[in-house]
Scaffold this motif. Structure first.
Motif, PDB file in Angstrom:
ATOM      1  N   MET A 121       0.827  -1.208   0.000  1.00 29.11           N
ATOM      2  CA  MET A 121       0.000   0.000   0.000  1.00 29.11           C
ATOM      3  C   MET A 121       0.864   1.262   0.000  1.00 29.11           C
ATOM      4  N   GLU A 122       1.973   1.215   0.736  1.00 32.23           N
ATOM      5  CA  GLU A 122       2.866   2.375   0.716  1.00 32.23           C
ATOM      6  C   GLU A 122       3.418   2.607  -0.688  1.00 32.23           C
ATOM      7  N   GLU A 123       3.746   1.506  -1.389  1.00 37.18           N
ATOM      8  CA  GLU A 123       4.290   1.649  -2.741  1.00 37.18           C
ATOM      9  C   GLU A 123       3.239   2.152  -3.725  1.00 37.18           C
ATOM     10  N   LEU A 124       1.948   1.855  -3.465  1.00 36.29           N
ATOM     11  CA  LEU A 124       0.883   2.275  -4.377  1.00 36.29           C
ATOM     12  C   LEU A 124       0.533   3.755  -4.228  1.00 36.29           C
ATOM     13  N   GLY A 125       0.959   4.397  -3.151  1.00 36.95           N
ATOM     14  CA  GLY A 125       0.774   5.840  -3.047  1.00 36.95           C
ATOM     15  C   GLY A 125      -0.330   6.281  -2.105  1.00 36.95           C
ATOM     16  N   PRO A 126      -0.675   7.597  -2.144  1.00 35.85           N
ATOM     17  CA  PRO A 126      -1.526   8.217  -1.115  1.00 35.85           C
ATOM     18  C   PRO A 126      -2.912   7.605  -0.978  1.00 35.85           C
ATOM     19  N   THR A 127      -3.547   7.253  -2.089  1.00 37.67           N
ATOM     20  CA  THR A 127      -4.907   6.710  -2.001  1.00 37.67           C
ATOM     21  C   THR A 127      -4.924   5.422  -1.198  1.00 37.67           C
ATOM     22  N   PHE A 128      -3.990   4.533  -1.475  1.00 35.59           N
ATOM     23  CA  PHE A 128      -3.986   3.230  -0.824  1.00 35.59           C
ATOM     24  C   PHE A 128      -3.439   3.318   0.599  1.00 35.59           C
ATOM     25  N   ILE A 129      -2.580   4.296   0.857  1.00 33.17           N
ATOM     26  CA  ILE A 129      -2.153   4.530   2.238  1.00 33.17           C
ATOM     27  C   ILE A 129      -3.351   4.958   3.075  1.00 33.17           C
ATOM     28  N   LYS A 130      -4.133   5.914   2.554  1.00 35.90           N
ATOM     29  CA  LYS A 130      -5.327   6.378   3.273  1.00 35.90           C
ATOM     30  C   LYS A 130      -6.336   5.240   3.433  1.00 35.90           C
ATOM     31  N   LEU A 131      -6.499   4.427   2.380  1.00 39.01           N
ATOM     32  CA  LEU A 131      -7.422   3.298   2.448  1.00 39.01           C
ATOM     33  C   LEU A 131      -6.988   2.328   3.548  1.00 39.01           C
ATOM     34  N   GLY A 132      -5.699   2.034   3.596  1.00 36.29           N
ATOM     35  CA  GLY A 132      -5.193   1.134   4.631  1.00 36.29           C
ATOM     36  C   GLY A 132      -5.401   1.691   6.025  1.00 36.29           C
ATOM     37  N   GLN A 133      -5.218   3.010   6.173  1.00 31.60           N
ATOM     38  CA  GLN A 133      -5.433   3.636   7.483  1.00 31.60           C
ATOM     39  C   GLN A 133      -6.895   3.527   7.911  1.00 31.60           C
ATOM     40  N   VAL A 134      -7.816   3.694   6.957  1.00 31.24           N
ATOM     41  CA  VAL A 134      -9.234   3.557   7.280  1.00 31.24           C
ATOM     42  C   VAL A 134      -9.574   2.104   7.609  1.00 31.24           C
ATOM     43  N   LEU A 135      -9.058   1.167   6.809  1.00 28.08           N
ATOM     44  CA  LEU A 135      -9.335  -0.256   7.050  1.00 28.08           C
ATOM     45  C   LEU A 135      -8.760  -0.727   8.380  1.00 28.08           C
ATOM     46  N   SER A 136      -7.709  -0.061   8.857  1.00 28.64           N
ATOM     47  CA  SER A 136      -7.112  -0.455  10.136  1.00 28.64           C
ATOM     48  C   SER A 136      -8.052  -0.216  11.300  1.00 28.64           C
ATOM     49  N   THR A 137      -9.155   0.508  11.050  1.00 31.11           N
ATOM     50  CA  THR A 137     -10.136   0.779  12.106  1.00 31.11           C
ATOM     51  C   THR A 137     -11.460   0.087  11.809  1.00 31.11           C
ATOM     52  N   ARG A 138     -11.438  -0.934  10.934  1.00 27.31           N
ATOM     53  CA  ARG A 138     -12.674  -1.641  10.587  1.00 27.31           C
ATOM     54  C   ARG A 138     -12.579  -3.113  10.985  1.00 27.31           C
ATOM     55  N   PRO A 139     -12.631  -3.411  12.286  1.00 19.94           N
ATOM     56  CA  PRO A 139     -12.578  -4.818  12.701  1.00 19.94           C
ATOM     57  C   PRO A 139     -13.793  -5.613  12.271  1.00 19.94           C
TER      58      PRO A 139
END
Length: 491
Positions: free
Chosen positions: A1-19
């Motif tokens: 996700m870091e390599e894919l850039g800002p959109t996927f970094i933000k997506l990963g950050q949001v998903l990190s709060t979706r148990p």
């Protein structure tokens, strides 16, 4: 996700709060995602400022530093001073980031649609809605005019609270690509200097930040959705400043009421209330087994038996509740993603400041306030007024709804069946028909026999053995046939 850039970094950050969506072993990894990015050259930043504001940084500001304070995936921040001596931070959006994000969001949208259609396991998660909410949030974060408006709204909400400092926006040098905001001085809330303070002062800071977060949710209905330690500065032991308002969320009246109901249900330790509150919170209403849901809630409550809300860690509690929602195929409102993220961050920050910190202690008083507010005269009047409007609206629309219903009944109701659904139904109907016919024949035989017996007993004596044999044979054949068809039906 870091390599894919800002959109996927933000997506990963949001998903990190979706148990409710992501398994626990992935949550920890996704929470490590950071938004750091390579620096944009100073000459490019200066060129962007001149292009956007119509003048060079030297003309617009008394001082402008070419060395960035921070370089994130969406923008880069530089220190500057206005001509009146006011210290500010100038945020400049990275060149090309909008086009990249738009392209990435289209890819995500297409992937969500394809996955939702072709992967049955994802049907309960409403991926398209999650992607749409995420896209709206990220697009808003790209627009610095929106961030400036968010900051001013927070400033209004905390205008009477001297413990929370919201920096001022300078609109003369602010556009959708450039934001000029008052510079905040102080220590980040997780700096070594703050963590070295006495425990009583660290606990006070944790409670201060948590009270601000809870106020945003239950009073203002508008919250800072990214309260990580880098966005909170300690100006003094009784004042915290917030920065970075690009990601903000709203809690509408309906969602606020649903969250209040859930909070009250926990305060009363009532599993039925909690089950109803969870059903109200979900945006879909599948054929839920309410008895099973209540049993799951009871098992969940046993984990916290004997403990008050102030003694409970909120993040694990929310994670377990979301797991119950997932198990019963109940979907959260889109706003809950950012809200959950905000709660997790707030509690995590508080525990880091003071391991004895409890977010539940801060939330608990709101349950009493909510219960009391519902019986206040002004709120009762408002509720009655709202009910009256809804009743009047229902009465006004009732004739039209009835007319439409009658039109549908007059026209007839069409039922569409696929051939693969129709074949089993026809087979079963044939079996039922055959059994009915067999039963009718036997009934007619018995009735005829009875009439014959009543009419001529002497003739019956002549044919008695043959009739008994025939009757036994018919009953045996019918019993065998019914047993065979019942067995076939079970198959």
């Amino acid at each position: 996700m870091e390599e894919l850039g800002p959109t996927f970094i933000k997506l990963g950050q949001v998903l990190s709060t979706r148990p409710d969506i992501v398994p626990p072993e992935y949550l920890g990894e996704l929470s490590k995602l950071q938004s750091e990015a390579p620096q944009v050259p100073a000459q490019t930043i200066r060129s962007l400022i001149a292009q956007e504001l119509g003048a060079s940084p030297e003309e617009l500001f008394k001082n402008f530093s070419d060395t960035p304070l921070a370089s994130a995936s969406i923008g880069q921040a530089h220190a500057a001073t206005l001509h009146d001596g006011t210290a500010v931070v100038v945020k400049v959006r990275r060149p090309g980031v909008v086009a990249q994000v738009q392209e990435d969001l289209e890819i995500l949208s297409n992937l969500a649609k394809q996955a939702g259609r072709n992967w049955a396991a994802l049907a309960d998660f409403n991926l398209e809605a999650i992607t749409t909410d995420f896209a709206a949030t990220l697009r808003a974060e790209l627009d610095y005019l929106q961030e400036g408006s968010n900051a001013e709204r927070f400033a209004r909400n905390f205008a009477n609270d001297s413990s929370i400092h919201i920096p001022k926006i300078f609109w003369e040098t602010t556009t959708s690509r450039i934001l000029t905001i008052e510079r905040i001085y102080g220590h980040k809330i997780d700096d070594a200097e703050i963590l070295a303070l006495p425990a009583i002062e660290r606990n006070a800071l944790a409670e201060l930040a948590a009270k601000a977060a809870v106020k945003m949710i239950f009073e203002d209905g508008f919250f800072h959705a990214d309260p990580h330690p880098g966005n909170l500065f300690v100006e003094s032991t009784d004042c915290i400043a917030l920065i970075d308002f690009g990601m903000a969320g709203e809690v509408g009246d309906e969602l606020q009421a649903q969250l209040s109901n859930l909070l009250l249900a926990f305060s009363f330790n009532d599993p039925d209330r909690i089950a109803r509150a969870l059903l109200e919170l979900s945006i879909n209403r599948p054929a839920t087994d309410r008895v099973h849901l209540r049993q799951d809630v009871l098992r969940f409550m046993k984990l916290y038996q004997g403990r008050q809300l102030g003694q409970i860690e909120i993040s694990p509690l929310i994670t377990q509740l979301l797991s119950i929602l997932r198990n019963h195929h109940l979907q959260m409102p889109g706003e809950m993603a950012m809200l959950t993220k905000m709660i997790f961050m707030t509690e995590g920050m508080g525990v880091r400041l003071d391991p004895a910190f409890s977010l539940g202690t801060v939330i608990k008083p709101y349950a009493g306030k909510i219960a009391l507010s519902r019986v206040l005269p002004r709120n009762l009047r408002r509720s009655l007024f709202q009910w009256g409007i809804e009743a009047a609206d229902l009465g006004a629309n009732l004739p039209e709804k009835l007319r439409r219903l009658l039109d549908v009944l007059d026209d007839g109701i069409e039922v569409h069946l696929r051939s693969d659904e129709l074949a089993p139904m026809m087979t079963r109907a044939e079996r039922i028909g055959n059994r009915l016919v067999a039963g009718m024949i036997v009934a007619a035989f018995i009735r005829g026999l009875g009439e014959l017996t009543a009419a001529d007993r002497e003739r019956l004596n002549t044919w008695q053995n043959a009739l008994v044999a025939g009757g036994v044979g018919a009953v045996t054949a019918l019993g065998g046939y019914l047993a065979w068809t019942a067995k076939a039906q079970r198959r």
